[in-house]
Structures are given as C-alpha cells and as structure tokens.
Design a protein around this motif. Structure first.
Motif, short mmCIF file in Angstrom:
data_model
loop_
_atom_site.label_atom_id
_atom_site.label_comp_id
_atom_site.label_asym_id
_atom_site.label_seq_id
_atom_site.Cartn_x
_atom_site.Cartn_y
_atom_site.Cartn_z
N LEU A 1 0.73 -1.35 -0.14
CA LEU A 1 -0.04 -0.04 -0.06
C LEU A 1 0.65 1.17 -0.17
N PHE A 2 2.06 1.15 0.49
CA PHE A 2 2.90 2.30 0.68
C PHE A 2 3.23 3.03 -0.83
N ASP A 3 2.96 4.22 -0.76
CA ASP A 3 3.02 5.07 -1.96
C ASP A 3 4.36 5.77 -1.91
N PRO A 4 5.45 5.36 -2.64
CA PRO A 4 6.88 5.87 -2.54
C PRO A 4 6.83 7.49 -2.80
N ASN A 5 5.82 8.01 -3.59
CA ASN A 5 5.75 9.39 -3.60
C ASN A 5 4.98 10.20 -2.87
N ARG A 6 4.35 9.60 -1.51
CA ARG A 6 3.60 10.47 -0.90
C ARG A 6 4.34 10.99 0.22
N LEU A 7 4.43 12.31 0.23
CA LEU A 7 5.14 13.18 1.34
C LEU A 7 4.70 13.41 2.78
N ALA A 8 5.45 13.08 3.69
CA ALA A 8 5.08 13.46 5.16
C ALA A 8 4.80 14.82 5.15
N PRO A 9 4.06 15.48 6.13
CA PRO A 9 3.97 16.74 6.47
C PRO A 9 5.20 17.48 6.90
N THR A 10 5.42 18.68 6.40
CA THR A 10 6.73 19.43 7.22
C THR A 10 6.08 20.57 7.54
N TYR A 11 6.82 21.33 8.63
CA TYR A 11 6.32 22.34 9.53
C TYR A 11 7.32 23.36 9.66
N PRO A 12 6.72 24.68 9.90
CA PRO A 12 7.68 25.98 10.08
C PRO A 12 8.39 25.73 11.22
N GLU A 13 9.62 26.40 11.30
CA GLU A 13 10.59 26.07 12.27
C GLU A 13 9.90 26.80 13.71
N SER A 14 9.02 27.67 13.66
CA SER A 14 8.45 28.07 14.83
C SER A 14 7.57 26.92 15.44
N MET A 15 7.17 25.99 15.06
CA MET A 15 6.56 24.72 15.52
C MET A 15 7.51 23.67 16.28
N ILE A 16 8.84 23.91 16.18
CA ILE A 16 9.64 22.90 16.71
C ILE A 16 9.54 22.90 18.40
N THR A 17 9.62 21.51 18.65
CA THR A 17 9.41 21.12 20.02
C THR A 17 10.52 21.29 20.82
N LYS A 18 10.51 22.31 21.84
CA LYS A 18 11.41 22.51 22.80
C LYS A 18 11.35 22.31 23.99
N PRO A 19 12.23 21.39 24.87
CA PRO A 19 13.27 20.75 24.35
C PRO A 19 12.71 19.26 23.56
N PHE A 20 13.42 18.88 22.71
CA PHE A 20 13.03 17.59 22.02
C PHE A 20 13.45 16.42 22.69
N PRO A 21 12.46 15.60 22.78
CA PRO A 21 12.62 14.42 23.84
C PRO A 21 13.61 13.47 23.28
N PHE A 22 14.36 13.02 24.36
CA PHE A 22 15.28 11.83 24.12
C PHE A 22 14.57 10.52 24.55
N ASN A 23 15.09 9.46 23.65
CA ASN A 23 14.46 8.29 23.66
C ASN A 23 15.43 7.17 23.46
N ALA A 24 15.51 5.84 24.01
CA ALA A 24 16.49 4.90 23.58
C ALA A 24 15.86 3.99 24.52
N PHE A 25 16.73 2.46 24.37
CA PHE A 25 16.14 1.57 25.16
C PHE A 25 17.20 1.56 26.48
N TYR A 26 17.55 2.68 26.82
CA TYR A 26 18.46 2.85 28.06
C TYR A 26 18.25 4.40 28.31
N SER A 27 18.55 4.76 29.61
CA SER A 27 18.63 6.20 29.94
C SER A 27 19.78 7.15 29.36
N GLU A 28 19.35 8.22 29.53
CA GLU A 28 20.31 9.22 28.78
C GLU A 28 21.68 9.26 29.19
N ASP A 29 21.91 8.90 30.55
CA ASP A 29 23.52 8.84 30.99
C ASP A 29 24.24 7.72 30.40
N GLU A 30 23.54 6.87 29.70
CA GLU A 30 24.10 5.73 28.95
C GLU A 30 24.45 5.86 27.44
#
Ligand SMILES: Nc1nc2c(c(=O)[nH]1)N[C@H]1C(S)=C(S)[C@@H](COP(=O)(O)O)O[C@H]1N2
Ligand SMILES: [Mo]
Length: 256
Positions: A73-102
């Motif tokens: 079903l995937f359409d290789p030409n379909r584009l995901a939305p892009t956003y203005p820089e004013s909408m950037i999430t601050k602070p951007f979240p961190f995620n991994a299978f371990y904590s940030e100090d690792e």
C-alpha cells in the motif's frame, strides 16, 4: 521476550487489547478501525492459543502479514507533512532502550562501514560525509510510547548516498547497525523516498550525542523505532535483517 511475559500472565480480554495495540498501531489509518478478534487472528495465522509461545508466534506471523500489505500500500511518492521552524518542540525528547546517561560515546577515529550489495565498499569518515550535498527538513517524529515531537534534521538524501556507494537499488532491504547494539532495517522503497535523510545535524548544529551522534537516519514516513541513531554500519541485502524492537514483535514496516 517482554511480549511473552506480558501476554501469558494476563487474561483473554487483555490479550486482545494488547494484540490490537501491537498490530493496529502503525497501520490504523490504512486499515480503518477494523480489528480482528484473537480467534480470528489465530485462524489467520494457523496458531493455537493454548500457550504463550504460540501467541507470540501468532503475533509475529500477523505482524509479518501486515508488513506485506503495508509495503504494497505504501506510496513511495507520498510526502509526510513538514512544519515551520516556529513549531519545533523544545526541548526535543530523548528516547532509547536505556537512559540518557548511557548514551554511547563515539571515538574520534569513527568511520561508517558500508557493506552488502554495493559496488563501492569503502569506509566513510565524517568529513567525507559532511562534504556531500546537504539538505534539511522540519518533520514530526512519532514514538510508539505515546509521544510525538517536531524537530529539524539536516544531512544527505539517503537516495543520493545509496547511488554514490553503488547500492543495488533493486535489493529488498537496507540494514543498520549502531554503536549501542541497536539495529533495524527498512524496505528499499522507503530508503529511496525523497524525505529519507542520513542526518548529521539537529537544529543546524552537529547532532548531539543523545540524538544519535554521529548520524541518525531520519524518515518522517516511519515510526521512531525505525529511525536508527549512532549508525556504524549500513548494509544492502535481500535477506530479512529484522531489528531490535521488530524481533520482539513490533511491526517491521512501522509506517507513520
Ligand atoms: N541506536 C539507537 N537508535 C534508536 C533507538 C535506540 O535505542 N538506539 N531508539 C529509537 C526510538 S524507539 C526512538 S523514539 C528514537 C528517539 O530519538 P530521539 O532520542 O532523537 O528522540 O530513536 C530510535 N533510534
Ligand atoms: Mo520510540
């Protein structure tokens, strides 16, 4: 094996809910709200529901089935939305299978290994990668753990990079190995998608360690866990490479 533990100890209703969450999440919009009952799922996959192992096997089988349908079903030409820089999430979240100090530390002599079905198998230094034509985009990253955030990533179009290394663009998969033992893989159509970038910057600065230094593959058409950070090796293959979360039952296609 998280999946098995969760499922065998819970009752039938909970099993159905968990299965629905696992199977339906990435494909909810494409498949509408229609959910199969657990019985229906077991019929489809030919597994019996008498023990935890077969439930797990069944979820894997149905997840693979969904991968096939989603890829189709995937359409290789379909584009995901892009956003203005004013909408950037601050602070951007961190995620991994371990904590940030690792978060892994990367040596100064880091090189990216390129292997598999490619004609130019040289290792790449960071200055060589930074010298390639760069572009950037502001897109939304969606994590299955229930958050999403908008950020700006910059780097080289992955399609251009694959062409440069002489990748077999007719191969089925591109796989990724990471400095923290994470690994994942994507279909070639997504690898060639115009918004799939091999990124070296976040918010116009060198990619910070927590967001994946020295590079993150950024795909706004895929869920967070499909976007590998700290990549050390990229390989092109026809043999299904799986992934860290995917091998535990998360949907391999992982579209968003
Ligand atoms: N190497 C590596 N890449 C990874 C992960 C990880 O644990 N290790 N976690 C994935 C998941 S589940 C998410 S949501 C995103 C988080 O990226 P961020 O820290 O930039 O928000 O990275 C993905 N890529
Ligand atoms: Mo995630």
């Amino acid at each position: 094996m998280v999946l098995k533990k969760k499922i065998v100890t819970l009752d039938q209703q909970q099993i159905i809910k968990d299965a629905a969450k696992l199977l339906d999440m990435p494909s909810r919009r494409r498949f509408g709200r229609q959910l199969l009952s657990l019985g229906g799922l077991s019929l489809l996959s030919g597994c019996s529901l008498s023990d935890g192992n077969s439930i797990e096997a069944m979820l894997m089988a149905v997840s693979r089935f969904n991968d096939g349908v989603q890829g189709w079903l995937f359409d290789p030409n379909r584009l995901a939305p892009t956003y203005p820089e004013s909408m950037i999430t601050k602070p951007f979240p961190f995620n991994a299978f371990y904590s940030e100090d690792e978060v892994p530390e990367i040596d100064d002599d880091y090189t990216l290994t390129v292997s598999g079905l490619v004609t130019r198998r040289a290792d790449w230094t960071l200055p060589a990668l930074y010298a390639l034509p760069q572009t950037s985009q502001v897109t939304r990253h969606i994590c299955v753990e229930g958050w999403s955030a908008i950020g700006k990533w910059g780097g080289v179009r992955f399609r251009d990079f694959l062409q440069r290394i002489g990748a077999d663009l007719g191969a089925k998969y591109v796989g990724f190995r990471c400095a923290d033992d994470y690994f994942t893989s994507i279909d070639m159509a997504t690898a060639l998608h115009p918004q799939t970038l091999l990124t070296f910057t976040y918010a116009d600065q060198v990619l910070p360690a927590k967001y994946g230094y020295p590079m993150k593959l950024r795909m706004p058409t895929k869920l967070g866990y499909k976007n590998p950070k700290h990549i050390t090796e990229i390989f092109v293959t026809n043999a299904y490479p799986g992934g860290y979360w995917e091998d535990q039952g998360y949907n391999w296609f992982g579209g968003s």
